[in-house]
Motif scaffolding. Structure first.
Motif, short mmCIF file in Angstrom:
data_model
loop_
_atom_site.label_atom_id
_atom_site.label_comp_id
_atom_site.label_asym_id
_atom_site.label_seq_id
_atom_site.Cartn_x
_atom_site.Cartn_y
_atom_site.Cartn_z
N LEU A 458 37.15 83.64 30.45
CA LEU A 458 38.44 83.02 30.99
C LEU A 458 38.33 81.58 31.26
O LEU A 458 39.53 81.08 30.68
N VAL A 459 37.37 81.04 31.59
CA VAL A 459 37.29 79.35 31.62
C VAL A 459 37.19 78.96 30.26
O VAL A 459 37.99 78.11 30.05
N SER A 460 36.62 79.31 29.22
CA SER A 460 36.70 78.90 27.93
C SER A 460 37.97 79.07 27.19
O SER A 460 38.66 78.19 26.50
N ASN A 461 38.88 80.21 27.68
CA ASN A 461 40.18 80.42 27.35
C ASN A 461 41.24 79.48 27.58
O ASN A 461 41.97 78.49 26.98
N ALA A 462 40.73 78.95 29.07
CA ALA A 462 41.55 78.03 29.95
C ALA A 462 41.43 76.67 29.25
O ALA A 462 42.27 75.91 29.13
N LEU A 463 40.32 76.29 29.02
CA LEU A 463 39.91 74.92 28.42
C LEU A 463 40.40 74.76 26.88
O LEU A 463 41.04 73.77 26.61
N LYS A 464 40.54 75.84 26.11
CA LYS A 464 41.16 76.00 24.80
C LYS A 464 42.25 75.63 24.81
O LYS A 464 43.06 74.72 23.90
#
Length: 573
Positions: A458-464
């Motif tokens: 979820l965090v990786s998705n938000a950063l991307k």
């Protein structure tokens, strides 16, 4: 009607002459008793079928609603010459053949008798009408073999199953009835929808479409649906009577449309395939004097079964074709994603190899900083490759049902803080500010490795997709539930994409610009559901997205359900 007497000379119905060899008198008898005031005291269901009308409460001038008595050549009789009018005028009418033009435009041949019923003072108080249906020479035998062959040829000409359903109904209308409709269950749901409908009369065809559009079949109202949807059995409705209209109408307008469509009989057969009921085929017959025979029922049952198999096979074909499309698309994306880290990895290794060879020839040592730089690139690309392979293995485990969870007690707020710390360097490089709102520990029993994987995704998705804007993670307790939200302020997600981003190989953006296998959110949903929780997303395009994760906290001590004192401020790194 107190005080009414019926002398034998007037109440007796004479047999008259027997029917001609070309007709057959049906046994069921219609009975109508009408007072001189127009009040209908008796009007049985067989009479309603004979005249093709709902049971009336009152009639005017001895005329049944929508019906007209006609001669054999079709010309109308004078109003006073009908058997009911003559009996109300005090004249007995012996049993003989009569013709009635019904509201739906069909003509019924009836054998009728009528007698006046007198009150105690000898005055006519009512009239008693008796009717029996007289069928003409039997219709030709149903050519079931030919119709089934035509249906098979029709259904086999296209892979678009539902495009052939209305032409299929044209084989039945008007051969078997004046109207037909095919109702299907929505896959994975109990909802019903009308896939095709047809009526021989153009006006009633439009009326039927309007009725079905405004009042679609409702599975929550079983009294209004044929039993085929509830039991899978063949259903018969002799006539849509006023009582039945009252039982199924949802409001006054619905009742009006049902009455305007006209009384009819109905035969409904299930669309059964592979042990399930996909829907039903219904045939409407306005001429309710012609009951559906056993041969017609067998034919419709066989046709419905073949149609169901055709629809099921078409569905399986579509799913197989879609699976092949997804596979081909995934293989293209996967090969691209796997090749992407391999290219810099290969180039860096080749460059380092050349440098080592050249320096060795010159008798010089390889500089440590060059080796360290090359190994750093190699390590980053190997980690990326490892992550891609891990995702593929996770999908394989999920598909095979081998996703195992090892539960232990842990704090979700601490897990979130640790994940944000891991991303702090990458976030700083991208100019993204990370924030954590977790005032108290939120303890539950989860699998640490899988929980970290979910939060990481979820965090990786938000950063991307966060376009360098702040990303905030919030953790809170809601009684037996733990809630984690990840909010970004990036490109957002279109409404049409929100429903599919948690599926395999799905993405809401171009893979050429953002990369990835389209598996992260799918794996996240599968892990969360294995915990017994839910994950969802809300978004407005251009204004970021918020992902909401809710997890049951499991079997934990009661005191953990009470909020702890808030610790000092927690930074996201």
């Amino acid at each position: 009607m107190s005080g009414i007497t019926s002398p034998a000379s007037e109440a007796r119905v004479t047999d008259g002459e027997g029917p001609s060899p070309s007709t057959r008198v049906m046994d069921a008898e219609g009975v109508v008793l009408v007072e001189c005031t127009g009040r209908v005291t008796v009007f049985n269901s067989q009479a309603a079928a004979h005249f093709g009308i709902p049971v009336p409460l009152h009639i005017e001038h001895a005329r049944l609603p929508g019906c007209e008595w006609v001669r054999e050549d079709g010309t109308p009789l004078p109003p006073g010459d009908s058997p009911l009018a003559r009996a109300l005028a005090g004249e007995p009418v012996d049993a003989s053949s009569w013709h009635v033009l019904r509201p739906d435009g069909t003509r019924a041949a009836l054998r009728c008798s009528a007698v006046p019923v007198r009150a105690g003072d000898g005055q006519v108080a009512a009239a008693l009408l008796r009717t029996q249906a007289a069928e003409g020479v039997p219709a030709s035998v149903l050519d079931a073999t030919r119709l089934l062959a035509e249906a098979g040829a029709l259904l086999g000409t296209s892979v678009d199953a539902e495009a052939r359903l209305e032409p299929l109904l044209k084989l039945l209308v008007p051969a078997l009835g004046e109207g037909a409709l095919l109702i299907l269950r929505t896959p994975g749901d109990s909802a019903l929808r009308v896939a095709a409908s047809l009526h021989a009369d153009a006006g009633r065809h439009a009326l039927l479409r309007d009725l079905l559009t405004r009042y679609p079949p409702d599975p929550s109202a079983p009294e209004g649906l044929p039993q085929v949807f509830t039991t899978g059995a063949v259903g018969r409705l002799p006539i849509l009577s006023e009582a039945h209209v009252g039982a199924i109408a949802r409001d006054a307008e619905h009742a009006r449309l049902l009455r305007e469509l006209g009384p009819h009989g109905c035969l409904s057969v299930p669309l059964g395939a592979r042990g399930g009921v996909l829907g039903a085929l219904l045939v409407l017959r306005s001429n309710v004097l012609r009951a559906f025979g056993a041969e017609e029922e067998r034919f419709l049952t066989e046709l419905a079964h073949r149609t169901a198999l055709y629809l099921e096979n078409a569905r399986l074909y579509r799913e197989a074709r879609e699976a092949v499309r997804q596979r081909d698309e995934f293989l293209g994306i996967a090969s691209h994603e796997l090749k992407t880290p391999l290219t810099p990895l290969s180039l860096k290794v080749q460059l380092l190899q050349k440098q080592v060879v050249v320096l060795a020839r010159e008798g010089k040592d390889v500089p440590t900083d060059r080796v360290a730089d090359a190994l750093d690139v190699v390590q980053r690309q190997v980690r990326r490759l490892s992550g891609l392979v891990d995702n593929l293995l996770d999908v394989s485990r999920i598909t095979a049902g081998r996703l195992r969870l090892e539960l232990e007690e842990m704090d979700l707020a601490s897990v979130a803080a640790e994940i944000l710390y891991r991303f702090s360097a990458a976030a700083a490089q991208a100019g993204t500010e990370l924030g954590l709102e977790a005032p108290v520990p939120v303890v539950g029993r989860w699998d640490r490795l899988r929980l970290e994987q979910v939060v990481t995704n979820l965090v990786s998705n938000a950063l991307k997709y966060g376009a360098g804007q702040p990303v905030v993670v919030s953790v809170e307790a809601r009684g037996p539930l733990a809630r984690l939200t990840v909010k970004d302020h990036g490109i957002g997600i279109a409404p049409d994409d929100l429903s599919r981003i948690f599926e395999r190989f799905e993405r809401a953006v171009s893979d050429r610009h953002y990369g990835g296998l389209g598996l992260g959110l799918y794996i996240t949903r599968q892990i969360v559901e294995a915990f017994g929780g839910t994950v969802s997303a809300v978004s407005t395009p251009g204004q970021g997205a918020t992902f909401l994760l809710e997890l049951p906290r499991g079997d934990i001590p009661e005191e953990w359900l009470v909020a702890h004192a808030a610790p000092g401020p927690t930074g996201g790194g």
